[in-house]
Design a protein around this motif. Sequence first.
Motif, PDB file in Angstrom:
ATOM      1  N   ALA A  14       0.841  -1.204   0.000  1.00  0.00           N
ATOM      2  CA  ALA A  14       0.000   0.000   0.000  1.00  0.00           C
ATOM      3  C   ALA A  14       0.873   1.250   0.000  1.00  0.00           C
ATOM      4  CB  ALA A  14      -0.928  -0.009   1.210  1.00  0.00           C
ATOM      5  N   ALA A  15       1.947   1.243   0.779  1.00  0.00           N
ATOM      6  CA  ALA A  15       2.844   2.393   0.830  1.00  0.00           C
ATOM      7  C   ALA A  15       3.514   2.624  -0.527  1.00  0.00           C
ATOM      8  CB  ALA A  15       3.901   2.188   1.913  1.00  0.00           C
ATOM      9  N   VAL A  16       3.896   1.546  -1.202  1.00  0.00           N
ATOM     10  CA  VAL A  16       4.515   1.682  -2.522  1.00  0.00           C
ATOM     11  C   VAL A  16       3.543   2.324  -3.505  1.00  0.00           C
ATOM     12  CG1 VAL A  16       5.372   0.359  -4.510  1.00  0.00           C
ATOM     13  CG2 VAL A  16       6.178  -0.186  -2.216  1.00  0.00           C
ATOM     14  N   ILE A  17       2.288   1.883  -3.488  1.00  0.00           N
ATOM     15  CA  ILE A  17       1.281   2.458  -4.381  1.00  0.00           C
ATOM     16  C   ILE A  17       1.048   3.931  -4.056  1.00  0.00           C
ATOM     17  CG2 ILE A  17      -1.190   2.408  -4.926  1.00  0.00           C
ATOM     18  CD1 ILE A  17       0.256   0.296  -6.430  1.00  0.00           C
ATOM     19  N   VAL A  18       0.955   4.268  -2.777  1.00  0.00           N
ATOM     20  CA  VAL A  18       0.738   5.667  -2.380  1.00  0.00           C
ATOM     21  C   VAL A  18       1.906   6.536  -2.829  1.00  0.00           C
ATOM     22  CG1 VAL A  18       0.595   7.212  -0.379  1.00  0.00           C
ATOM     23  CG2 VAL A  18      -0.842   5.179  -0.491  1.00  0.00           C
ATOM     24  N   VAL A  19       3.136   6.072  -2.630  1.00  0.00           N
ATOM     25  CA  VAL A  19       4.315   6.838  -3.051  1.00  0.00           C
ATOM     26  C   VAL A  19       4.341   6.988  -4.567  1.00  0.00           C
ATOM     27  CG1 VAL A  19       6.847   6.744  -3.206  1.00  0.00           C
ATOM     28  CG2 VAL A  19       5.706   6.287  -1.032  1.00  0.00           C
ATOM     29  N   LEU A  20       4.026   5.922  -5.282  1.00  0.00           N
ATOM     30  CA  LEU A  20       4.022   5.960  -6.737  1.00  0.00           C
ATOM     31  C   LEU A  20       3.022   6.992  -7.272  1.00  0.00           C
ATOM     32  CD1 LEU A  20       5.103   4.537  -9.330  1.00  0.00           C
ATOM     33  CD2 LEU A  20       3.110   3.055  -9.150  1.00  0.00           C
ATOM     34  N   PHE A  21       1.797   6.930  -6.784  1.00  0.00           N
ATOM     35  CA  PHE A  21       0.786   7.857  -7.262  1.00  0.00           C
ATOM     36  C   PHE A  21       1.047   9.285  -6.776  1.00  0.00           C
ATOM     37  CE2 PHE A  21      -1.499   4.035  -8.362  1.00  0.00           C
ATOM     38  CZ  PHE A  21      -2.137   4.410  -9.536  1.00  0.00           C
ATOM     39  N   SER A  22       1.565   9.435  -5.559  1.00  0.00           N
ATOM     40  CA  SER A  22       1.901  10.771  -5.065  1.00  0.00           C
ATOM     41  C   SER A  22       3.016  11.397  -5.897  1.00  0.00           C
ATOM     42  CB  SER A  22       2.340  10.708  -3.600  1.00  0.00           C
ATOM     43  OG  SER A  22       1.285  10.258  -2.807  1.00  0.00           O
ATOM     44  N   ALA A  23       3.997  10.596  -6.261  1.00  0.00           N
ATOM     45  CA  ALA A  23       5.082  11.100  -7.108  1.00  0.00           C
ATOM     46  C   ALA A  23       4.545  11.527  -8.465  1.00  0.00           C
ATOM     47  CB  ALA A  23       6.159  10.034  -7.277  1.00  0.00           C
ATOM     48  N   PHE A  24       3.646  10.733  -9.018  1.00  0.00           N
ATOM     49  CA  PHE A  24       3.059  11.088 -10.310  1.00  0.00           C
ATOM     50  C   PHE A  24       2.268  12.392 -10.201  1.00  0.00           C
ATOM     51  CE2 PHE A  24      -0.654  11.053 -13.106  1.00  0.00           C
ATOM     52  CZ  PHE A  24      -0.004  11.105 -14.327  1.00  0.00           C
ATOM     53  N   ILE A  25       1.447  12.516  -9.171  1.00  0.00           N
ATOM     54  CA  ILE A  25       0.660  13.741  -8.995  1.00  0.00           C
ATOM     55  C   ILE A  25       1.577  14.937  -8.785  1.00  0.00           C
ATOM     56  CG2 ILE A  25      -0.962  14.912  -7.448  1.00  0.00           C
ATOM     57  CD1 ILE A  25      -2.287  12.120  -7.078  1.00  0.00           C
ATOM     58  N   GLY A  26       2.624  14.757  -7.979  1.00  0.00           N
ATOM     59  CA  GLY A  26       3.574  15.841  -7.761  1.00  0.00           C
ATOM     60  C   GLY A  26       4.297  16.239  -9.028  1.00  0.00           C
ATOM     61  N   MET A  27       4.708  15.245  -9.820  1.00  0.00           N
ATOM     62  CA  MET A  27       5.391  15.554 -11.074  1.00  0.00           C
ATOM     63  C   MET A  27       4.446  16.269 -12.038  1.00  0.00           C
ATOM     64  SD  MET A  27       7.841  12.192 -11.736  1.00  0.00           S
ATOM     65  CE  MET A  27       6.788  11.668 -13.030  1.00  0.00           C
ATOM     66  N   PHE A  28       3.208  15.825 -12.069  1.00  0.00           N
ATOM     67  CA  PHE A  28       2.243  16.446 -12.978  1.00  0.00           C
ATOM     68  C   PHE A  28       1.904  17.863 -12.528  1.00  0.00           C
ATOM     69  CE2 PHE A  28      -1.950  17.178 -14.862  1.00  0.00           C
ATOM     70  CZ  PHE A  28      -1.657  16.874 -16.184  1.00  0.00           C
ATOM     71  N   THR A  29       1.866  18.084 -11.223  1.00  0.00           N
ATOM     72  CA  THR A  29       1.540  19.409 -10.689  1.00  0.00           C
ATOM     73  C   THR A  29       2.694  20.382 -10.863  1.00  0.00           C
ATOM     74  OG1 THR A  29       0.081  18.405  -9.056  1.00  0.00           O
ATOM     75  CG2 THR A  29       0.816  20.642  -8.618  1.00  0.00           C
ATOM     76  N   PHE A  30       3.895  19.967 -10.508  1.00  0.00           N
ATOM     77  CA  PHE A  30       5.022  20.890 -10.504  1.00  0.00           C
ATOM     78  C   PHE A  30       5.924  20.779 -11.729  1.00  0.00           C
ATOM     79  CE2 PHE A  30       4.017  20.105  -5.989  1.00  0.00           C
ATOM     80  CZ  PHE A  30       3.585  21.380  -5.683  1.00  0.00           C
ATOM     81  N   GLY A  31       5.763  19.737 -12.520  1.00  0.00           N
ATOM     82  CA  GLY A  31       6.613  19.565 -13.683  1.00  0.00           C
ATOM     83  C   GLY A  31       5.826  19.491 -14.972  1.00  0.00           C
ATOM     84  N   ARG A  32       4.791  20.282 -15.039  1.00  0.00           N
ATOM     85  CA  ARG A  32       3.915  20.252 -16.213  1.00  0.00           C
ATOM     86  C   ARG A  32       4.695  20.517 -17.504  1.00  0.00           C
ATOM     87  NH1 ARG A  32      -1.973  21.014 -16.584  1.00  0.00           N
ATOM     88  NH2 ARG A  32      -1.868  20.742 -14.341  1.00  0.00           N
ATOM     89  N   ASP A  33       5.702  21.364 -17.439  1.00  0.00           N
ATOM     90  CA  ASP A  33       6.506  21.657 -18.631  1.00  0.00           C
ATOM     91  C   ASP A  33       7.235  20.413 -19.135  1.00  0.00           C
ATOM     92  OD1 ASP A  33       5.684  24.268 -18.376  1.00  0.00           O
ATOM     93  OD2 ASP A  33       7.492  24.891 -17.282  1.00  0.00           O
ATOM     94  N   VAL A  34       7.706  19.596 -18.206  1.00  0.00           N
ATOM     95  CA  VAL A  34       8.417  18.381 -18.585  1.00  0.00           C
ATOM     96  C   VAL A  34       7.468  17.409 -19.293  1.00  0.00           C
ATOM     97  CG1 VAL A  34       9.669  16.368 -17.717  1.00  0.00           C
ATOM     98  CG2 VAL A  34      10.076  18.622 -16.717  1.00  0.00           C
ATOM     99  N   PHE A  35       6.243  17.294 -18.786  1.00  0.00           N
ATOM    100  CA  PHE A  35       5.272  16.389 -19.396  1.00  0.00           C
ATOM    101  C   PHE A  35       4.845  16.853 -20.779  1.00  0.00           C
ATOM    102  CE2 PHE A  35       4.271  14.652 -15.089  1.00  0.00           C
ATOM    103  CZ  PHE A  35       4.499  13.325 -15.414  1.00  0.00           C
ATOM    104  N   ALA A  36       4.994  18.120 -21.067  1.00  0.00           N
ATOM    105  CA  ALA A  36       4.612  18.639 -22.378  1.00  0.00           C
ATOM    106  C   ALA A  36       5.719  18.467 -23.417  1.00  0.00           C
ATOM    107  CB  ALA A  36       4.241  20.113 -22.263  1.00  0.00           C
TER     108      ALA A  36
END
Length: 79
Positions: free
Chosen positions: A15-37
Amino acid sequence: MVRSVKTNRISAVFAAVIVVLFSAFIGMFTFGRDVFAEPVVPGVPWSAVVEPLLIVVALLISVTYSLVIGRVERSTGEV
């Protein structure tokens, strides 16, 4: 049915691995939107690669969890 401490610990780790994985994705999408583009190859942005990869990794983690818990329960006789 009462689950063993070992089974509960394994569940908590997965459960912790899944939470960290999804939190990292949300954080990257929130703060690294330029990278995803940015395009990986012309016409294919990083978001088109990372989002399906996240789904596949979450599925693999879920299948692994199921197999590990099944093996632990069979070995301890909890089934």
